[in-house]
Design a protein around this motif. Structure first.
Motif, PDB file in Angstrom:
ATOM      1  N   ASP A  14       2.919  -9.419 -12.464  1.00 46.04           N
ATOM      2  CA  ASP A  14       1.783  -8.840 -13.176  1.00 46.04           C
ATOM      3  C   ASP A  14       0.526  -9.152 -12.373  1.00 46.04           C
ATOM      4  O   ASP A  14       0.175 -10.322 -12.191  1.00 46.04           O
ATOM      5  N   THR A  15      -0.150  -8.138 -11.874  1.00 46.25           N
ATOM      6  CA  THR A  15      -1.339  -8.338 -11.048  1.00 46.25           C
ATOM      7  C   THR A  15      -2.641  -8.322 -11.846  1.00 46.25           C
ATOM      8  O   THR A  15      -3.725  -8.443 -11.271  1.00 46.25           O
ATOM      9  N   ALA A  16      -2.543  -8.189 -13.171  1.00 43.34           N
ATOM     10  CA  ALA A  16      -3.746  -8.184 -14.004  1.00 43.34           C
ATOM     11  C   ALA A  16      -4.356  -9.582 -14.042  1.00 43.34           C
ATOM     12  O   ALA A  16      -3.651 -10.586 -14.107  1.00 43.34           O
ATOM     13  N   LEU A  17      -5.673  -9.629 -14.011  1.00 47.42           N
ATOM     14  CA  LEU A  17      -6.388 -10.884 -14.159  1.00 47.42           C
ATOM     15  C   LEU A  17      -6.421 -11.263 -15.637  1.00 47.42           C
ATOM     16  O   LEU A  17      -6.185 -10.413 -16.501  1.00 47.42           O
TER      17      LEU A  17
ATOM     18  N   GLY B 199      -4.299  -4.505  -8.558  1.00 45.11           N
ATOM     19  CA  GLY B 199      -3.027  -4.132  -7.944  1.00 45.11           C
ATOM     20  C   GLY B 199      -2.446  -5.152  -6.996  1.00 45.11           C
ATOM     21  O   GLY B 199      -1.344  -4.953  -6.477  1.00 45.11           O
ATOM     22  N   PHE B 200      -3.148  -6.227  -6.747  1.00 45.76           N
ATOM     23  CA  PHE B 200      -2.660  -7.290  -5.880  1.00 45.76           C
ATOM     24  C   PHE B 200      -2.862  -8.619  -6.580  1.00 45.76           C
ATOM     25  O   PHE B 200      -3.777  -8.765  -7.385  1.00 45.76           O
ATOM     26  N   GLN B 201      -2.043  -9.580  -6.264  1.00 46.64           N
ATOM     27  CA  GLN B 201      -2.179 -10.895  -6.863  1.00 46.64           C
ATOM     28  C   GLN B 201      -3.460 -11.551  -6.379  1.00 46.64           C
ATOM     29  O   GLN B 201      -3.793 -11.498  -5.196  1.00 46.64           O
ATOM     30  N   ALA B 202      -4.178 -12.182  -7.304  1.00 48.83           N
ATOM     31  CA  ALA B 202      -5.407 -12.890  -6.951  1.00 48.83           C
ATOM     32  C   ALA B 202      -5.062 -14.275  -6.433  1.00 48.83           C
ATOM     33  O   ALA B 202      -4.111 -14.914  -6.899  1.00 48.83           O
ATOM     34  N   ASN B 203      -5.821 -14.693  -5.462  1.00 46.44           N
ATOM     35  CA  ASN B 203      -5.713 -16.051  -4.942  1.00 46.44           C
ATOM     36  C   ASN B 203      -7.026 -16.762  -5.219  1.00 46.44           C
ATOM     37  O   ASN B 203      -8.087 -16.146  -5.218  1.00 46.44           O
TER      38      ASN B 203
ATOM     39  N   VAL C 137     -17.374  -0.362  -4.661  1.00 46.63           N
ATOM     40  CA  VAL C 137     -16.851  -0.904  -5.911  1.00 46.63           C
ATOM     41  C   VAL C 137     -15.367  -1.211  -5.737  1.00 46.63           C
ATOM     42  O   VAL C 137     -14.672  -0.570  -4.949  1.00 46.63           O
ATOM     43  N   TRP C 138     -14.908  -2.203  -6.449  1.00 45.61           N
ATOM     44  CA  TRP C 138     -13.474  -2.504  -6.481  1.00 45.61           C
ATOM     45  C   TRP C 138     -12.814  -1.467  -7.375  1.00 45.61           C
ATOM     46  O   TRP C 138     -13.287  -1.199  -8.479  1.00 45.61           O
ATOM     47  N   ARG C 139     -11.736  -0.882  -6.925  1.00 42.31           N
ATOM     48  CA  ARG C 139     -10.998   0.098  -7.719  1.00 42.31           C
ATOM     49  C   ARG C 139      -9.889  -0.616  -8.473  1.00 42.31           C
ATOM     50  O   ARG C 139      -9.208  -1.465  -7.925  1.00 42.31           O
ATOM     51  N   GLU C 140      -9.718  -0.237  -9.718  1.00 38.03           N
ATOM     52  CA  GLU C 140      -8.650  -0.800 -10.533  1.00 38.03           C
ATOM     53  C   GLU C 140      -7.462   0.151 -10.538  1.00 38.03           C
ATOM     54  O   GLU C 140      -7.608   1.349 -10.295  1.00 38.03           O
ATOM     55  N   VAL C 141      -6.313  -0.406 -10.825  1.00 39.47           N
ATOM     56  CA  VAL C 141      -5.094   0.389 -10.971  1.00 39.47           C
ATOM     57  C   VAL C 141      -4.716   0.416 -12.446  1.00 39.47           C
ATOM     58  O   VAL C 141      -5.067  -0.482 -13.204  1.00 39.47           O
ATOM     59  N   PRO C 142      -3.997   1.460 -12.870  1.00 45.21           N
ATOM     60  CA  PRO C 142      -3.656   1.580 -14.287  1.00 45.21           C
ATOM     61  C   PRO C 142      -2.538   0.637 -14.727  1.00 45.21           C
ATOM     62  O   PRO C 142      -2.378   0.391 -15.924  1.00 45.21           O
ATOM     63  N   PHE C 143      -1.774   0.115 -13.770  1.00 45.38           N
ATOM     64  CA  PHE C 143      -0.683  -0.810 -14.098  1.00 45.38           C
ATOM     65  C   PHE C 143      -0.276  -1.549 -12.826  1.00 45.38           C
ATOM     66  O   PHE C 143      -0.599  -1.126 -11.710  1.00 45.38           O
ATOM     67  N   SER C 144       0.423  -2.648 -12.997  1.00 52.64           N
ATOM     68  CA  SER C 144       0.907  -3.427 -11.860  1.00 52.64           C
ATOM     69  C   SER C 144       2.100  -2.725 -11.231  1.00 52.64           C
ATOM     70  O   SER C 144       2.983  -2.241 -11.942  1.00 52.64           O
ATOM     71  N   SER C 145       2.107  -2.674  -9.905  1.00 48.38           N
ATOM     72  CA  SER C 145       3.234  -2.066  -9.211  1.00 48.38           C
ATOM     73  C   SER C 145       3.286  -2.581  -7.773  1.00 48.38           C
ATOM     74  O   SER C 145       2.503  -2.151  -6.924  1.00 48.38           O
ATOM     75  N   LEU C 146       4.185  -3.513  -7.548  1.00 49.00           N
ATOM     76  CA  LEU C 146       4.409  -4.065  -6.213  1.00 49.00           C
ATOM     77  C   LEU C 146       5.846  -3.777  -5.800  1.00 49.00           C
ATOM     78  O   LEU C 146       6.724  -3.630  -6.649  1.00 49.00           O
TER      79      LEU C 146
ATOM     80  N   ILE D 165       0.832  -1.203   0.000  1.00 44.71           N
ATOM     81  CA  ILE D 165       0.000   0.000   0.000  1.00 44.71           C
ATOM     82  C   ILE D 165       0.869   1.256   0.000  1.00 44.71           C
ATOM     83  O   ILE D 165       0.634   2.182  -0.784  1.00 44.71           O
ATOM     84  N   GLU D 166       1.876   1.280   0.839  1.00 45.55           N
ATOM     85  CA  GLU D 166       2.784   2.433   0.867  1.00 45.55           C
ATOM     86  C   GLU D 166       3.435   2.633  -0.501  1.00 45.55           C
ATOM     87  O   GLU D 166       3.515   3.756  -0.999  1.00 45.55           O
ATOM     88  N   HIS D 167       3.878   1.554  -1.104  1.00 46.93           N
ATOM     89  CA  HIS D 167       4.501   1.619  -2.427  1.00 46.93           C
ATOM     90  C   HIS D 167       3.511   2.164  -3.463  1.00 46.93           C
ATOM     91  O   HIS D 167       3.851   3.036  -4.272  1.00 46.93           O
ATOM     92  N   GLN D 168       2.285   1.666  -3.422  1.00 44.73           N
ATOM     93  CA  GLN D 168       1.302   2.054  -4.424  1.00 44.73           C
ATOM     94  C   GLN D 168       0.812   3.491  -4.240  1.00 44.73           C
ATOM     95  O   GLN D 168       0.466   4.152  -5.222  1.00 44.73           O
ATOM     96  N   LEU D 169       0.809   3.987  -3.037  1.00 44.22           N
ATOM     97  CA  LEU D 169       0.457   5.397  -2.843  1.00 44.22           C
ATOM     98  C   LEU D 169       1.406   6.300  -3.626  1.00 44.22           C
ATOM     99  O   LEU D 169       0.993   7.314  -4.198  1.00 44.22           O
ATOM    100  N   ASP D 170       2.678   5.916  -3.675  1.00 46.80           N
ATOM    101  CA  ASP D 170       3.650   6.675  -4.468  1.00 46.80           C
ATOM    102  C   ASP D 170       3.519   6.363  -5.953  1.00 46.80           C
ATOM    103  O   ASP D 170       3.453   7.276  -6.780  1.00 46.80           O
ATOM    104  N   ALA D 171       3.457   5.072  -6.298  1.00 44.46           N
ATOM    105  CA  ALA D 171       3.416   4.670  -7.704  1.00 44.46           C
ATOM    106  C   ALA D 171       2.222   5.268  -8.449  1.00 44.46           C
ATOM    107  O   ALA D 171       2.329   5.626  -9.620  1.00 44.46           O
ATOM    108  N   PHE D 172       1.079   5.380  -7.765  1.00 49.41           N
ATOM    109  CA  PHE D 172      -0.130   5.888  -8.409  1.00 49.41           C
ATOM    110  C   PHE D 172      -0.408   7.351  -8.057  1.00 49.41           C
ATOM    111  O   PHE D 172      -1.491   7.862  -8.333  1.00 49.41           O
ATOM    112  N   GLU D 173       0.590   7.998  -7.450  1.00 48.88           N
ATOM    113  CA  GLU D 173       0.528   9.424  -7.119  1.00 48.88           C
ATOM    114  C   GLU D 173      -0.747   9.785  -6.347  1.00 48.88           C
ATOM    115  O   GLU D 173      -1.480  10.705  -6.706  1.00 48.88           O
ATOM    116  N   LEU D 174      -0.976   9.070  -5.251  1.00 48.34           N
ATOM    117  CA  LEU D 174      -2.171   9.264  -4.440  1.00 48.34           C
ATOM    118  C   LEU D 174      -1.934  10.045  -3.150  1.00 48.34           C
ATOM    119  O   LEU D 174      -2.875  10.348  -2.431  1.00 48.34           O
TER     120      LEU D 174
END
Length: 168
Positions: free
Chosen positions: A79-82, A89-93, A62-71, A4-13
């Protein structure tokens, strides 16, 4: 937390999202209260889990999507895309029923039933919420299962018919 910390930066949030950290149960209680008060919320959860029985995906949230994978770190190349392209943005299990091979071979009806049964994450989350709210005895859980079957009788009967056919 690292993702989450990483993605806050990666997605400029960082300019629009305040990241509250701490005990998940305390934070999610605050999130639910804020939602119930009509405030905007952005939260992390997993499914199935009781939280999605309170804040139901597709109904309340709603589930929010991300524009690209970033972990972060060692998973930076994941790659976190289904398969259909959705990316949360997270791996699916996946959760599956497993059985001992000898049991499955000796019980083809059960093995087939295990293969074809599919419950929605929302249905499981709703049942998890009942358990969280104190309906967690064996009798309660059996009642929950019976209620689910009654509400989905046609699907249940089709599963049983297919499983029985596999035993022939």
């Amino acid at each position: 937390m690292l993702a989450i910390e990483h993605q806050l930066d990666a997605f400029e949030l960082r300019d629009t999202v305040t990241h509250n950290q701490g005990s998940y149960s305390a934070i999610i209680a605050d999130t639910i209260t804020r939602y119930e008060n009509g405030e905007s919320v952005l939260y992390y959860t997993w499914t199935p889990y009781w939280v999605s029985g309170v804040l139901v995906p597709g109904e309340d949230v709603v589930w929010r999507e991300v524009p690209f994978s970033s972990l972060p770190g060692e998973r930076s190349d994941v790659d976190t895309a289904l398969p259909e392209g959705t990316n949360y943005g997270f791996q699916a299990n996946n959760q599956r029923i497993i059985a001992n091979r000898d049991f499955a071979e000796a019980n083809p009806a059960a093995a087939t039933l295990f293969e074809i049964m599919e419950l929605s994450a929302n249905d499981i989350s709703a049942q998890n919420l009942l358990m969280r709210d104190g309906e967690d005895s064996e009798a309660d859980i059996e009642r929950h299962a019976d209620a689910w079957i009654a509400a989905h009788q046609d699907r249940w009967n089709a599963w049983l018919d297919e499983a029985r056919a596999a035993a022939q």
